[in-house]
Write a protein that holds these residues in place. Structure first.
Motif, short mmCIF file in Angstrom:
data_model
loop_
_atom_site.label_atom_id
_atom_site.label_comp_id
_atom_site.label_asym_id
_atom_site.label_seq_id
_atom_site.Cartn_x
_atom_site.Cartn_y
_atom_site.Cartn_z
N LEU A 104 0.84 -1.10 0.05
CA LEU A 104 0.05 -0.04 -0.02
C LEU A 104 0.84 1.30 -0.04
O LEU A 104 0.56 2.19 -0.45
CB LEU A 104 -0.76 -0.06 1.23
CG LEU A 104 -2.17 -1.00 1.24
CD1 LEU A 104 -2.82 -0.99 2.55
CD2 LEU A 104 -3.03 -0.48 -0.01
N THR A 105 2.02 1.29 0.84
CA THR A 105 2.67 2.34 0.75
C THR A 105 3.32 2.57 -0.65
O THR A 105 3.23 3.76 -1.09
CB THR A 105 4.12 2.18 1.73
OG1 THR A 105 3.47 1.97 3.19
CG2 THR A 105 4.72 3.41 2.13
N LEU A 106 3.89 1.60 -1.14
CA LEU A 106 4.42 1.67 -2.51
C LEU A 106 3.47 2.13 -3.48
O LEU A 106 3.89 2.99 -4.54
CB LEU A 106 4.74 0.22 -3.03
CG LEU A 106 5.74 0.25 -4.32
CD1 LEU A 106 6.99 1.35 -4.30
CD2 LEU A 106 6.06 -1.10 -4.68
N LEU A 107 2.17 1.88 -3.51
CA LEU A 107 1.23 2.14 -4.29
C LEU A 107 0.85 3.71 -4.02
O LEU A 107 0.81 4.42 -5.16
CB LEU A 107 -0.17 1.61 -3.83
CG LEU A 107 -1.40 1.85 -4.57
CD1 LEU A 107 -1.40 1.43 -6.07
CD2 LEU A 107 -2.70 1.10 -3.98
N GLY A 108 1.17 4.30 -2.87
CA GLY A 108 1.03 5.59 -2.50
C GLY A 108 2.06 6.58 -3.24
O GLY A 108 1.96 7.47 -3.73
N VAL A 109 3.27 6.06 -3.15
CA VAL A 109 4.39 6.41 -3.93
C VAL A 109 4.20 6.71 -5.28
O VAL A 109 4.52 7.73 -5.89
CB VAL A 109 5.87 5.66 -3.58
CG1 VAL A 109 6.88 6.57 -4.18
CG2 VAL A 109 5.88 5.62 -2.04
N GLN A 110 3.75 5.63 -5.95
CA GLN A 110 3.68 5.64 -7.35
C GLN A 110 2.57 6.41 -7.77
O GLN A 110 2.59 7.01 -9.06
CB GLN A 110 3.54 4.02 -7.85
CG GLN A 110 4.51 3.33 -7.64
CD GLN A 110 4.17 1.65 -7.98
OE1 GLN A 110 3.15 1.24 -8.18
NE2 GLN A 110 5.36 0.93 -8.30
N SER A 111 1.61 6.73 -7.00
CA SER A 111 0.29 7.53 -7.28
C SER A 111 0.70 9.01 -7.71
O SER A 111 0.13 9.85 -8.11
CB SER A 111 -0.53 7.29 -6.20
OG SER A 111 -0.14 8.17 -5.05
#
Length: 457
Positions: free
Chosen positions: A252-259
């Protein structure tokens, strides 16, 4: 004789624990963390995992190793009065005052609100929260069905929906993590500490202590009766479930970064997650997110209202489990209608006070065999923790208090005399001092007892 559990039984108990811990806050806070941390997301998520995974795991192990059945037993070495007050504070915070209402308000704000015109938001929240807590009441009405409702039904459904989100998002990422810009709070060496403090918002270290009675009851219902066997099952399932939680937080954290490749930093993780899912799926994606969030919110809500009712019925048995359950749902419904912003504003200061106390009690419980659970060690550690924790609470209160003459005096004293105050960790050094002092007194007392025994011989 205890029933020998199969690996499927362990998976069900682990699923129950995962579902109890993983609420909607756990879904949105890591996404927001990723947006805030940018390219510094790795140390930030490691800090987040300390308070979001290791401490909740510690709380489960504390319940298992001390053979406790709830938060009351964790505080009992300091006396029944302290244990009762601590239990009430924990349940009030993660229950009807803040934690449980948040399950309804966040699921409404991020899942349903985008479909509702602004002028109808208040009345829709009223109706949604009423229905939400009615369903939570019904799902937790029979204690013996909680394991089935969460461990076998709601949580597997949630994990299936979340897996679909990850599959789509990482197959076609919105941006690269390496080039994402970090906000000021996560620049340089501060990202780990900022992630550590962000983990407070999950409330899971507190919830783990409170969920103990629910988990123990579910394991006993499966045919495991002996205290030692129950503790072993709890510990094994806890390690498995919290490992899964850690993996989900990481993704989820990586998803936030990529967003950040498509969006600016959002006001909260709910908005960020909504943007990401809508980007991939449009209106269908938004409806999908609403279903995902509602399911995960219900799993946590059921666990919270049940734990509240079970613990309070145990200590105040004249009031039935079902009456406490109804009271918890009604109070949560009332608090939910104050709105998400109000809940978050007032919950943070309370967490700044309770989290340090919970952390030291978890550590003391897990290591209690080393000092024979001596109340002297507990007393000095908690005593040296509670005062600076109170200062941290005052400093994080709304401006009407934190910026008053009293608030400024407290913050000034804190920043002058207490190390790490600027990181909101002013309790850490005093807690260690109290622990060392308590251990010195404990071992001094033990040596004197040994000497007296030898003299008498």
């Amino acid at each position: 004789m205890d029933k020998k559990l199969t690996w499927r039984d362990y998976l069900v108990v682990s699923s129950l624990l995962f579902g109890l811990f993983f609420g909607v806050g756990n879904l949105i806070f890591p996404v927001h963390l990723g947006q805030l941390a940018g390219h510094n997301w790795l140390p930030a998520v490691l800090g987040f995992l300390v308070t979001g995974v290791l401490l909740p795991l510690g709380s489960v192990l504390a319940i298992a190793m001390t053979r406790a059945e709830g938060v009351f037993d964790i505080g009992k070495p300091l006396g029944k009065s302290f244990a009762l007050v601590f239990m009430v504070l924990i349940h009030a915070t993660i229950g009807p005052f803040f934690g449980t209402p948040r399950t309804a308000t966040v699921s409404f704000s991020t899942g349903l609100a985008p479909f509702v015109p602004e002028k109808f938001q208040t009345v829709t929240l009223f109706g949604f929260s009423a229905l939400f807590f009615l369903v939570a009441f019904l799902l937790s009405y029979k204690e013996s069905h909680i394991l089935k409702n969460i461990g076998k039904l709601l949580n597997p459904l949630f994990l299936l929906l979340l897996t679909l989100v990850f599959f789509v998002a990482f197959l076609n990422p919105l941006g690269a993590a390496a080039g994402a810009k970090a906000t000021a709070a996560y620049a340089g060496n501060t990202s780990f500490v900022s992630g550590f403090l962000e983990g407070y918002n999950t409330m899971d270290a507190l919830a783990g202590l409170a969920f103990g009675v629910t988990v123990v009851s579910a394991i006993r219902a499966m045919g495991v009766k002996r205290d030692g066997a129950v503790a072993l099952v709890t510990a094994k399932a806890g390690v498995l479930s919290m490992s899964a939680v850690a993996l989900v937080y990481f993704l989820l954290t990586l998803l936030g970064v990529q967003s950040l490749g498509a969006f600016k930093v959002s006001e909260n993780g709910g908005v960020a997650l909504s943007q990401v899912v809508t980007e991939y799926g449009g209106t269908f994606g938004q409806a999908f997110l609403a279903a995902l969030i509602t399911v995960t919110s219900l799993t946590t809500a059921v666990g919270l209202v049940a734990a509240f009712a079970q613990d309070f019925h145990k200590h105040f048995p004249k009031v039935s489990y079902h009456a406490w359950l109804a009271l918890s749902c009604l109070m949560s419904f009332g608090a939910a209608n104050f709105g998400l912003d109000t809940i978050i504003t007032w919950s943070l200061p309370v967490l700044m006070f309770l989290y340090p106390l919970a952390m030291v009690l978890i550590v003391l419980s897990v290591t209690s065999k080393l000092f024979k659970r001596d109340s002297v060690v507990y007393f000095f550690t908690v005593l040296f923790t509670v005062v600076p924790a109170f200062f941290d609470m005052v400093a994080s209160l709304p401006a009407v208090i934190s910026q008053s003459a009293f608030g400024k005096a407290v913050v000034g004293f804190q920043n002058t005399y207490l190390p790490l105050a600027s990181y909101s960790l002013s309790w850490l050094v005093p807690a260690l001092v109290g622990l060392v002092l308590g251990l010195i007194l404990h071992f001094t007392k033990s040596l004197r007892a040994v000497s007296l025994t030898k003299e008498n011989e």
